[in-house]
Motif scaffolding. Structure first.
Motif, PDB file in Angstrom:
ATOM      1  N   ILE A  16     -24.324  26.473  37.910  1.00  0.00           N
ATOM      2  CA  ILE A  16     -23.660  27.698  37.447  1.00  0.00           C
ATOM      3  C   ILE A  16     -22.396  27.950  38.265  1.00  0.00           C
ATOM      4  O   ILE A  16     -22.411  27.885  39.488  1.00  0.00           O
ATOM      5  N   ASP A  17     -21.325  28.263  37.551  1.00  0.00           N
ATOM      6  CA  ASP A  17     -20.072  28.646  38.192  1.00  0.00           C
ATOM      7  C   ASP A  17     -20.189  30.115  38.595  1.00  0.00           C
ATOM      8  O   ASP A  17     -20.172  31.011  37.737  1.00  0.00           O
ATOM      9  N   ASN A  18     -20.302  30.349  39.886  1.00  0.00           N
ATOM     10  CA  ASN A  18     -20.529  31.704  40.409  1.00  0.00           C
ATOM     11  C   ASN A  18     -19.470  32.701  39.968  1.00  0.00           C
ATOM     12  O   ASN A  18     -19.763  33.864  39.730  1.00  0.00           O
ATOM     13  N   ASP A  19     -18.232  32.275  39.876  1.00  0.00           N
ATOM     14  CA  ASP A  19     -17.146  33.183  39.551  1.00  0.00           C
ATOM     15  C   ASP A  19     -17.106  33.540  38.068  1.00  0.00           C
ATOM     16  O   ASP A  19     -16.752  34.652  37.705  1.00  0.00           O
ATOM     17  N   LYS A  20     -17.469  32.580  37.207  1.00  0.00           N
ATOM     18  CA  LYS A  20     -17.372  32.813  35.768  1.00  0.00           C
ATOM     19  C   LYS A  20     -18.670  33.343  35.160  1.00  0.00           C
ATOM     20  O   LYS A  20     -18.646  33.932  34.089  1.00  0.00           O
ATOM     21  N   GLU A  21     -19.791  33.116  35.824  1.00  0.00           N
ATOM     22  CA  GLU A  21     -21.078  33.493  35.247  1.00  0.00           C
ATOM     23  C   GLU A  21     -21.973  34.233  36.250  1.00  0.00           C
ATOM     24  O   GLU A  21     -23.111  33.845  36.459  1.00  0.00           O
ATOM     25  N   PRO A  22     -21.489  35.313  36.858  1.00  0.00           N
ATOM     26  CA  PRO A  22     -22.316  35.986  37.866  1.00  0.00           C
ATOM     27  C   PRO A  22     -23.610  36.574  37.290  1.00  0.00           C
ATOM     28  O   PRO A  22     -24.641  36.587  37.956  1.00  0.00           O
ATOM     29  N   GLY A  23     -23.568  37.058  36.041  1.00  0.00           N
ATOM     30  CA  GLY A  23     -24.779  37.600  35.423  1.00  0.00           C
ATOM     31  C   GLY A  23     -25.843  36.533  35.239  1.00  0.00           C
ATOM     32  O   GLY A  23     -27.033  36.776  35.472  1.00  0.00           O
ATOM     33  N   ASN A  24     -25.413  35.337  34.828  1.00  0.00           N
ATOM     34  CA  ASN A  24     -26.363  34.230  34.672  1.00  0.00           C
ATOM     35  C   ASN A  24     -26.921  33.797  36.025  1.00  0.00           C
ATOM     36  O   ASN A  24     -28.105  33.476  36.139  1.00  0.00           O
ATOM     37  N   LEU A  25     -26.067  33.797  37.027  1.00  0.00           N
ATOM     38  CA  LEU A  25     -26.506  33.442  38.372  1.00  0.00           C
ATOM     39  C   LEU A  25     -27.583  34.420  38.855  1.00  0.00           C
ATOM     40  O   LEU A  25     -28.629  34.017  39.361  1.00  0.00           O
ATOM     41  N   ALA A  26     -27.339  35.703  38.663  1.00  0.00           N
ATOM     42  CA  ALA A  26     -28.311  36.716  39.081  1.00  0.00           C
ATOM     43  C   ALA A  26     -29.627  36.558  38.326  1.00  0.00           C
ATOM     44  O   ALA A  26     -30.708  36.680  38.910  1.00  0.00           O
ATOM     45  N   LEU A  27     -29.548  36.257  37.041  1.00  0.00           N
ATOM     46  CA  LEU A  27     -30.759  36.071  36.240  1.00  0.00           C
ATOM     47  C   LEU A  27     -31.573  34.877  36.734  1.00  0.00           C
ATOM     48  O   LEU A  27     -32.802  34.932  36.811  1.00  0.00           O
TER      49      LEU A  27
END
Length: 159
Positions: A16-27
């Motif tokens: 996961i790209d932390n900068d572009k997908e923070p919501g997915n990272l948190a999930l």
């Protein structure tokens, strides 16, 4: 089963790209935290939920922040460490009330009441009866909180 899920979620974190997908990272952190919870690895569970909570704070996503905060309290209650979950549940309740999330408020009230009940159910303390009455009032408040909800939360599952 959870061990293989842990491996999969760890790999997903790397992709996961932390900068572009923070919501997915948190999930993913939430899901990984749930896996750790089910394997009784509470240290890693709390670490994952804290990381998710930090991301949700940055995103100003109060519903998921409440969920992550409440989820951190559950193992404390299971371990009999009642002050820590009450603090976390009260914080989640504050956030959910502030944002008007009635479902999250009701869930948090339920867990807060259950924690209070569990703490004092076998107590011989003179204050136990009064405290159990507080828990009863908290349990009884849950339906009235939900009754005020106008949103459709039928598919709501938290993280």
């Amino acid at each position: 089963m959870f061990d293989s899920a842990i491996v999969m979620y760890k790999k997903q974190l790397q992709l996961i790209d932390n900068d572009k997908e923070p919501g997915n990272l948190a999930l993913v952190y939430c899901n990984l935290g749930l896996c750790y919870k089910n394997t009784s690895d509470y240290f890693d569970m709390w670490d994952c939920f804290r990381k998710a909570a930090d991301i949700y704070t940055e995103l100003k996503d109060t519903s998921y922040l409440c969920w992550a905060t409440r989820s951190m309290g559950m193992p404390y209650a299971q371990l009999g460490m009642f002050n820590s979950p009450k603090d976390l549940y009260n914080e989640a309740l504050r956030l959910s009330t502030m944002s008007g999330d009635t479902v999250e408020s009701a869930l948090t009230l339920y867990y807060l009441a259950d924690c209070t009940r569990t703490q004092y159910i076998d107590s011989l303390s003179p204050s136990a009866a009064d405290t159990l009455l507080v828990a009863k009032r908290q349990f009884l408040s849950v339906p009235s909180v939900l009754k005020g909800s106008q949103a459709d939360y039928s598919s709501y599952t938290g993280c």
